[in-house]
Design a protein around this motif. Structure first.
Motif, PDB file in Angstrom:
ATOM      1  N   THR A 124       0.859  -1.174   0.000  1.00 31.43           N
ATOM      2  CA  THR A 124       0.000   0.000   0.000  1.00 31.43           C
ATOM      3  C   THR A 124       0.900   1.230   0.000  1.00 31.43           C
ATOM      4  N   LEU A 125       0.709   2.087  -1.007  1.00 27.03           N
ATOM      5  CA  LEU A 125       1.584   3.250  -1.185  1.00 27.03           C
ATOM      6  C   LEU A 125       0.920   4.471  -0.561  1.00 27.03           C
ATOM      7  N   LYS A 126       1.507   4.949   0.541  1.00 28.94           N
ATOM      8  CA  LYS A 126       0.918   6.049   1.302  1.00 28.94           C
ATOM      9  C   LYS A 126       1.801   7.285   1.241  1.00 28.94           C
ATOM     10  N   GLY A 127       1.171   8.460   1.062  1.00 25.47           N
ATOM     11  CA  GLY A 127       1.921   9.705   1.000  1.00 25.47           C
ATOM     12  C   GLY A 127       1.114  10.850   0.424  1.00 25.47           C
ATOM     13  N   HIS A 128       0.292  10.554  -0.575  1.00 27.51           N
ATOM     14  CA  HIS A 128      -0.568  11.603  -1.130  1.00 27.51           C
ATOM     15  C   HIS A 128      -1.538  12.083  -0.044  1.00 27.51           C
ATOM     16  N   THR A 129      -1.909  13.371  -0.142  1.00 30.82           N
ATOM     17  CA  THR A 129      -2.767  13.947   0.893  1.00 30.82           C
ATOM     18  C   THR A 129      -4.191  14.217   0.386  1.00 30.82           C
ATOM     19  N   ASN A 130      -4.493  13.722  -0.814  1.00 28.50           N
ATOM     20  CA  ASN A 130      -5.841  13.848  -1.382  1.00 28.50           C
ATOM     21  C   ASN A 130      -6.041  12.671  -2.341  1.00 28.50           C
ATOM     22  N   TYR A 131      -7.210  12.624  -2.973  1.00 24.83           N
ATOM     23  CA  TYR A 131      -7.502  11.525  -3.914  1.00 24.83           C
ATOM     24  C   TYR A 131      -6.327  11.258  -4.854  1.00 24.83           C
ATOM     25  N   VAL A 132      -6.007   9.978  -5.049  1.00 25.74           N
ATOM     26  CA  VAL A 132      -5.033   9.609  -6.078  1.00 25.74           C
ATOM     27  C   VAL A 132      -5.834   9.291  -7.334  1.00 25.74           C
ATOM     28  N   PHE A 133      -5.490   9.974  -8.417  1.00 25.11           N
ATOM     29  CA  PHE A 133      -6.349   9.964  -9.594  1.00 25.11           C
ATOM     30  C   PHE A 133      -5.818   9.156 -10.763  1.00 25.11           C
ATOM     31  N   CYS A 134      -4.481   9.048 -10.873  1.00 24.06           N
ATOM     32  CA  CYS A 134      -3.895   8.396 -12.042  1.00 24.06           C
ATOM     33  C   CYS A 134      -2.604   7.703 -11.648  1.00 24.06           C
ATOM     34  N   CYS A 135      -2.260   6.641 -12.383  1.00 23.16           N
ATOM     35  CA  CYS A 135      -1.064   5.875 -12.049  1.00 23.16           C
ATOM     36  C   CYS A 135      -0.580   5.080 -13.255  1.00 23.16           C
ATOM     37  N   ASN A 136       0.724   4.789 -13.260  1.00 24.77           N
ATOM     38  CA  ASN A 136       1.322   3.939 -14.288  1.00 24.77           C
ATOM     39  C   ASN A 136       2.633   3.364 -13.783  1.00 24.77           C
ATOM     40  N   PHE A 137       2.954   2.163 -14.254  1.00 22.01           N
ATOM     41  CA  PHE A 137       4.292   1.592 -14.055  1.00 22.01           C
ATOM     42  C   PHE A 137       5.220   2.163 -15.123  1.00 22.01           C
ATOM     43  N   ASN A 138       6.522   2.234 -14.819  1.00 19.06           N
ATOM     44  CA  ASN A 138       7.493   2.488 -15.878  1.00 19.06           C
ATOM     45  C   ASN A 138       7.723   1.177 -16.642  1.00 19.06           C
ATOM     46  N   PRO A 139       8.322   1.221 -17.844  1.00 16.59           N
ATOM     47  CA  PRO A 139       8.477  -0.017 -18.630  1.00 16.59           C
ATOM     48  C   PRO A 139       9.257  -1.114 -17.895  1.00 16.59           C
ATOM     49  N   GLN A 140      10.231  -0.723 -17.082  1.00 18.00           N
ATOM     50  CA  GLN A 140      10.989  -1.716 -16.301  1.00 18.00           C
ATOM     51  C   GLN A 140      10.155  -2.240 -15.125  1.00 18.00           C
ATOM     52  N   SER A 141       9.104  -1.509 -14.813  1.00 20.37           N
ATOM     53  CA  SER A 141       8.181  -1.853 -13.719  1.00 20.37           C
ATOM     54  C   SER A 141       8.836  -1.913 -12.343  1.00 20.37           C
ATOM     55  N   ASN A 142       9.921  -1.149 -12.164  1.00 19.18           N
ATOM     56  CA  ASN A 142      10.489  -1.000 -10.824  1.00 19.18           C
ATOM     57  C   ASN A 142      10.018   0.294 -10.154  1.00 19.18           C
ATOM     58  N   PHE A 143       9.395   1.176 -10.945  1.00 14.35           N
ATOM     59  CA  PHE A 143       8.815   2.416 -10.419  1.00 14.35           C
ATOM     60  C   PHE A 143       7.350   2.528 -10.797  1.00 14.35           C
ATOM     61  N   ILE A 144       6.611   3.255  -9.970  1.00 16.57           N
ATOM     62  CA  ILE A 144       5.238   3.642 -10.278  1.00 16.57           C
ATOM     63  C   ILE A 144       5.176   5.159 -10.192  1.00 16.57           C
ATOM     64  N   VAL A 145       4.464   5.781 -11.117  1.00 17.66           N
ATOM     65  CA  VAL A 145       4.212   7.220 -11.024  1.00 17.66           C
ATOM     66  C   VAL A 145       2.729   7.416 -10.726  1.00 17.66           C
ATOM     67  N   SER A 146       2.429   8.390  -9.876  1.00 15.88           N
ATOM     68  CA  SER A 146       1.024   8.667  -9.542  1.00 15.88           C
ATOM     69  C   SER A 146       0.777  10.168  -9.549  1.00 15.88           C
ATOM     70  N   GLY A 147      -0.459  10.544  -9.837  1.00 18.87           N
ATOM     71  CA  GLY A 147      -0.884  11.937  -9.796  1.00 18.87           C
ATOM     72  C   GLY A 147      -2.107  12.051  -8.911  1.00 18.87           C
ATOM     73  N   SER A 148      -2.229  13.202  -8.248  1.00 19.42           N
ATOM     74  CA  SER A 148      -3.255  13.334  -7.215  1.00 19.42           C
ATOM     75  C   SER A 148      -3.958  14.682  -7.251  1.00 19.42           C
ATOM     76  N   PHE A 149      -5.081  14.729  -6.568  1.00 23.06           N
ATOM     77  CA  PHE A 149      -5.784  15.988  -6.334  1.00 23.06           C
ATOM     78  C   PHE A 149      -5.008  16.886  -5.371  1.00 23.06           C
TER      79      PHE A 149
END
Length: 334
Positions: A124-149
């Motif tokens: 469970t990835l915790k840190g955003h302080t509002n709704y998490v709206f979008c997400c993707n893995f990088n091609p190597q799939s060792n990172f995830i990027v997320s965008g939030s409200f």
């Protein structure tokens, strides 16, 4: 999950033919797609927020305001499993490159990484302080990027589940985040009217793209070859950008998109198309080069919020809002 511009954008219930040598010179050689409905997938109890095919083409994952992720067989539409654990609606879902893991972004301010085969929550990835709206893995799939409200972008380490970088990216909610084909760049979009390109390694903003009148940008993604960016704005417009030159190359119109963050796609398995849902309950398909509408798919009974193109087959999955709640799978010969 309200995917609406003023409040939340993804629904309203929560506070989101193979090419011959000839057709290389003349795009698609006048051929048009002939998508027809093959399967209707029923099971979600609220609006569908996202649909994504796995990289191996075998599975379709869907997320919903009903707080669940469902996994379906992409070819016959059979329901495989329902994944539960989020406390609020889910706005996005994405697959790892090896098709083994799924990440989901929720209004409960967390992302979760799931093992697709078992539905087990790995992190469970915790840190955003509002709704998490979008997400993707990088091609190597060792990172995830997320965008939030919360107006930030976070980059997460998949192994540890820890946030390794927070980018103060925008001055309004972040509507989309996507890695390019080698994972060195991230593109983001926001209601603030900006599209930004980020260096994954150091978190620096390399470029900002915007229109003169700066309508809210509701979706963005890199093209498969990584040279272009497809961006949707809430003035019923899709634009194809050469981001290195910061130049708009193509404009696609005719659909309706003024309220919701609707996914758009490049279809490259047959003809080269742009595919996007619409607020008039249809799916629109444009010829990428000529910008003409080559097909409109009818069948959904509400706003088509999300669609996805299969990695190898001429196949589209689509999902719609509360008055519909279904996912549809469409197939074409071209």
């Amino acid at each position: 999950l309200n995917k609406m511009a003023e409040q939340k954008p993804r629904d309203q219930s929560a506070p989101r033919s193979s090419s011959s040598s000839k057709s290389r010179s003349r795009p698609n050689d006048g051929v048009k797609p002939n998508y027809t409905l093959k399967h209707t997938l029923v099971g979600h109890t609220k609006a569908i927020s996202a649909v994504k095919f796995s990289q191996n083409g075998q599975w379709l994952a869907s997320s919903s305001a009903d707080k669940t992720v469902r996994i379906w067989n992409a070819y016959d539409g059979k329901h495989e499993r329902t994944i539960t654990g989020h406390k609020q609606g889910i706005s996005d879902v994405a697959w790892s490159q090896d098709s083994k893991y799924i990440v989901s972004a929720s209004d409960d301010k967390t992302l979760k990484i799931w093992e697709a085969a078992t539905g087990k929550c790995m992190k469970t990835l915790k840190g955003h302080t509002n709704y998490v709206f979008c997400c993707n893995f990088n091609p190597q799939s060792n990172f995830i990027v997320s965008g939030s409200f919360d107006e930030s972008i976070r980059i997460w380490d998949v192994k540890t589940g820890k946030s390794i970088r927070t980018l103060p990216a925008h001055s309004d909610p972040v509507s989309a985040v996507h890695f390019n084909r080698d994972g060195t760049l991230i593109v983001s979009s926001s209601y603030d009217g900006n599209v930004r390109i980020w260096d994954t390694a150091n978190g620096q903003c390399l470029k900002t793209l915007m229109d003169e009148d700066k309508p809210p940008v509701s979706f963005v993604k890199f093209s498969p070859n990584g040279k272009y960016i497809l961006a949707a704005t809430l003035d019923n417009t899709l634009k194809l950008w050469d981001y290195e030159k910061a130049k708009c190359l193509k404009v696609y119109t005719g659909h309706k998109n003024e309220m919701y963050c609707i996914f758009a796609n490049f279809s490259v398995t047959g003809g080269k198309w742009i595919v996007c849902g619409s607020e008039d309950h249809m799916i629109y398909i444009w010829n990428l080069q000529t910008k003409e509408i080559v097909q409109k798919l009818e069948g959904h009974k509400d706003v088509v919020l999300c669609c996805a193109c299969h990695p190898t087959e001429n196949m589209i999955a689509s999902g719609a809002l509360e008055n519909d709640k279904t996912i549809k799978i469409w197939k074409s010969d071209h």
